[in-house]
Design a protein around this motif. Structure first.
Motif, PDB file in Angstrom:
ATOM      1  N   MET A   1     -14.225   1.372 -27.231  1.00  0.00           N
ATOM      2  CA  MET A   1     -13.221   2.167 -26.515  1.00  0.00           C
ATOM      3  C   MET A   1     -13.514   3.653 -26.614  1.00  0.00           C
ATOM      4  SD  MET A   1     -10.634   2.545 -24.690  1.00  0.00           S
ATOM      5  CE  MET A   1      -9.474   3.827 -24.307  1.00  0.00           C
ATOM      6  N   ASP A   2     -14.223   4.041 -27.701  1.00  0.00           N
ATOM      7  CA  ASP A   2     -14.520   5.460 -27.887  1.00  0.00           C
ATOM      8  C   ASP A   2     -15.633   5.932 -26.961  1.00  0.00           C
ATOM      9  OD1 ASP A   2     -12.596   5.625 -29.832  1.00  0.00           O
ATOM     10  OD2 ASP A   2     -13.984   5.156 -31.464  1.00  0.00           O
ATOM     11  N   ASP A   3     -16.266   4.975 -26.229  1.00  0.00           N
ATOM     12  CA  ASP A   3     -17.350   5.326 -25.320  1.00  0.00           C
ATOM     13  C   ASP A   3     -16.763   6.096 -24.128  1.00  0.00           C
ATOM     14  OD1 ASP A   3     -19.542   5.539 -23.772  1.00  0.00           O
ATOM     15  OD2 ASP A   3     -19.708   3.418 -23.280  1.00  0.00           O
ATOM     16  N   PRO A   4     -17.124   7.390 -23.944  1.00  0.00           N
ATOM     17  CA  PRO A   4     -16.581   8.205 -22.846  1.00  0.00           C
ATOM     18  C   PRO A   4     -16.854   7.597 -21.482  1.00  0.00           C
ATOM     19  CG  PRO A   4     -17.735   9.579 -24.443  1.00  0.00           C
ATOM     20  CD  PRO A   4     -18.041   8.164 -24.794  1.00  0.00           C
ATOM     21  N   GLU A   5     -18.009   6.967 -21.321  1.00  0.00           N
ATOM     22  CA  GLU A   5     -18.360   6.374 -20.034  1.00  0.00           C
ATOM     23  C   GLU A   5     -17.419   5.223 -19.689  1.00  0.00           C
ATOM     24  OE1 GLU A   5     -22.194   4.242 -17.823  1.00  0.00           O
ATOM     25  OE2 GLU A   5     -22.463   5.297 -19.738  1.00  0.00           O
ATOM     26  N   THR A   6     -17.089   4.404 -20.697  1.00  0.00           N
ATOM     27  CA  THR A   6     -16.172   3.274 -20.485  1.00  0.00           C
ATOM     28  C   THR A   6     -14.787   3.782 -20.109  1.00  0.00           C
ATOM     29  OG1 THR A   6     -17.384   1.922 -22.099  1.00  0.00           O
ATOM     30  CG2 THR A   6     -15.142   1.225 -21.530  1.00  0.00           C
ATOM     31  N   LYS A   7     -14.310   4.807 -20.816  1.00  0.00           N
ATOM     32  CA  LYS A   7     -12.994   5.383 -20.522  1.00  0.00           C
ATOM     33  C   LYS A   7     -12.957   5.961 -19.114  1.00  0.00           C
ATOM     34  CE  LYS A   7     -10.794   7.756 -23.631  1.00  0.00           C
ATOM     35  NZ  LYS A   7     -10.470   8.767 -24.654  1.00  0.00           N
ATOM     36  N   GLU A   8     -14.056   6.599 -18.719  1.00  0.00           N
ATOM     37  CA  GLU A   8     -14.119   7.195 -17.389  1.00  0.00           C
ATOM     38  C   GLU A   8     -14.058   6.106 -16.317  1.00  0.00           C
ATOM     39  OE1 GLU A   8     -17.063  10.107 -14.734  1.00  0.00           O
ATOM     40  OE2 GLU A   8     -17.434   9.795 -16.878  1.00  0.00           O
ATOM     41  N   ARG A   9     -14.778   4.981 -16.547  1.00  0.00           N
ATOM     42  CA  ARG A   9     -14.771   3.871 -15.596  1.00  0.00           C
ATOM     43  C   ARG A   9     -13.383   3.266 -15.480  1.00  0.00           C
ATOM     44  NH1 ARG A   9     -18.219  -0.367 -17.762  1.00  0.00           N
ATOM     45  NH2 ARG A   9     -17.692  -1.498 -15.838  1.00  0.00           N
ATOM     46  N   ILE A  10     -12.720   3.110 -16.607  1.00  0.00           N
ATOM     47  CA  ILE A  10     -11.371   2.537 -16.609  1.00  0.00           C
ATOM     48  C   ILE A  10     -10.406   3.438 -15.856  1.00  0.00           C
ATOM     49  CG2 ILE A  10      -9.396   1.929 -18.064  1.00  0.00           C
ATOM     50  CD1 ILE A  10     -11.427   1.075 -20.240  1.00  0.00           C
ATOM     51  N   GLU A  11     -10.485   4.753 -16.141  1.00  0.00           N
ATOM     52  CA  GLU A  11      -9.567   5.701 -15.501  1.00  0.00           C
ATOM     53  C   GLU A  11      -9.778   5.735 -13.992  1.00  0.00           C
ATOM     54  OE1 GLU A  11      -8.159  10.390 -15.777  1.00  0.00           O
ATOM     55  OE2 GLU A  11      -9.694   9.608 -17.151  1.00  0.00           O
ATOM     56  N   GLU A  12     -11.030   5.782 -13.562  1.00  0.00           N
ATOM     57  CA  GLU A  12     -11.328   5.814 -12.126  1.00  0.00           C
ATOM     58  C   GLU A  12     -10.820   4.560 -11.427  1.00  0.00           C
ATOM     59  OE1 GLU A  12     -15.511   6.371 -11.749  1.00  0.00           O
ATOM     60  OE2 GLU A  12     -15.453   8.515 -12.195  1.00  0.00           O
ATOM     61  N   THR A  13     -11.031   3.401 -12.064  1.00  0.00           N
ATOM     62  CA  THR A  13     -10.608   2.126 -11.467  1.00  0.00           C
ATOM     63  C   THR A  13      -9.091   2.036 -11.399  1.00  0.00           C
ATOM     64  OG1 THR A  13     -12.586   1.017 -12.370  1.00  0.00           O
ATOM     65  CG2 THR A  13     -10.757  -0.389 -11.656  1.00  0.00           C
ATOM     66  N   VAL A  14      -8.410   2.402 -12.475  1.00  0.00           N
ATOM     67  CA  VAL A  14      -6.945   2.324 -12.515  1.00  0.00           C
ATOM     68  C   VAL A  14      -6.334   3.274 -11.487  1.00  0.00           C
ATOM     69  CG1 VAL A  14      -4.895   2.807 -13.926  1.00  0.00           C
ATOM     70  CG2 VAL A  14      -6.816   1.532 -14.897  1.00  0.00           C
ATOM     71  N   ARG A  15      -6.852   4.483 -11.388  1.00  0.00           N
ATOM     72  CA  ARG A  15      -6.316   5.466 -10.440  1.00  0.00           C
ATOM     73  C   ARG A  15      -6.557   5.023  -8.990  1.00  0.00           C
ATOM     74  NH1 ARG A  15      -4.822  10.400 -12.708  1.00  0.00           N
ATOM     75  NH2 ARG A  15      -4.935  11.377 -10.645  1.00  0.00           N
ATOM     76  N   ARG A  16      -7.721   4.403  -8.739  1.00  0.00           N
ATOM     77  CA  ARG A  16      -7.988   3.915  -7.389  1.00  0.00           C
ATOM     78  C   ARG A  16      -7.030   2.793  -7.008  1.00  0.00           C
ATOM     79  NH1 ARG A  16     -10.492  -0.301  -5.965  1.00  0.00           N
ATOM     80  NH2 ARG A  16     -11.575  -0.554  -7.956  1.00  0.00           N
ATOM     81  N   ILE A  17      -6.786   1.900  -7.950  1.00  0.00           N
ATOM     82  CA  ILE A  17      -5.855   0.795  -7.697  1.00  0.00           C
ATOM     83  C   ILE A  17      -4.447   1.331  -7.439  1.00  0.00           C
ATOM     84  CG2 ILE A  17      -4.728  -1.230  -8.732  1.00  0.00           C
ATOM     85  CD1 ILE A  17      -7.360  -1.705 -10.293  1.00  0.00           C
ATOM     86  N   LEU A  18      -4.067   2.342  -8.195  1.00  0.00           N
ATOM     87  CA  LEU A  18      -2.751   2.965  -8.012  1.00  0.00           C
ATOM     88  C   LEU A  18      -2.641   3.613  -6.629  1.00  0.00           C
ATOM     89  CD1 LEU A  18      -2.261   4.547 -11.544  1.00  0.00           C
ATOM     90  CD2 LEU A  18      -0.705   2.908 -10.481  1.00  0.00           C
TER      91      LEU A  18
END
Length: 204
Positions: A1-18
């Motif tokens: 979870m501390d991986d910045p790339e993983t967090k960035e992917r999650i944030e981009e995906t969640v925001r797009r879905i929203l």
């Protein structure tokens, strides 16, 4: 979870879905489930779950601020339109192109506020009459807000220079008058030629 790339992917995906979802029907659980399927991650885990919640909260807050700003802009626009319609009754005057007249410098010259391609301009121009309308000519100047601010800051210096020039003109006029007066006085003095009788010469 501390991986910045993983967090960035999650944030981009969640925001797009929203962005693509109906806010009246979507839930955080549905968003997390859809993002999990797209990313191939189990976002129901505690650390992922907390991060998704944080992203959703930030997104909703941004949306609320945007809506409030848009509402405020709409209200301001409505007020401006109402003011334009009731400009005369409120003591405001507009020209035939809909620009607010600030003052009339003369019969043909006016200072107006106008909107040009989304920019507010202070315009000082000469007007002419055509078909019963008074329209601006190309003679004049239009200042942007930045240029107007610069001009306004230098008004005291302009006024000081004007007063100095007026004072100089007064001194020059007074000097010219003094010279004329001296010449006039000299021309009034009697001429004492060699043949003038001594009895006619006044002494002091």
């Amino acid at each position: 979870m501390d991986d910045p790339e993983t967090k960035e992917r999650i944030e981009e995906t969640v925001r797009r879905i929203l962005q693509e979802s109906d806010m009246d029907e979507v839930t955080e659980s549905k968003i997390r489930k859809q993002a999990s399927q797209e990313l191939g991650l189990d976002l129901s885990q505690t650390h992922f779950k907390a991060f998704v919640k944080q992203v959703v909260k930030a997104f909703l807050q941004e949306k609320q601020e945007e809506e409030e700003q848009q509402q405020q802009q709409d209200e301001n626009h409505e007020e401006e339109e109402e003011e334009e319609e009731q400009g005369v009754s409120k003591g405001k005057e507009y020209d035939d192109e809909g620009d607010l007249i600030i003052c009339k410098l003369s019969d043909k010259r006016r200072v107006t506020i106008q909107d040009f391609r989304g920019k507010t301009l202070v315009s000082m121009r000469e007007y002419y009459k055509k078909d019963g309308k008074e329209l601006p000519t190309s003679k004049g100047i239009s200042l942007t807000e930045e240029q107007w601010s610069a001009f306004k800051k230098n008004v005291p210096a302009i006024e000081k220079a004007i007063k100095k020039m007026e004072s100089r003109n007064i001194h020059v006029s007074q000097g010219v008058m003094s010279r004329h007066q001296m010449q006039s006085n000299w021309s009034c003095q009697p001429a004492h030629g060699p043949d003038t009788p001594m009895s006619s010469i006044q002494t002091t």
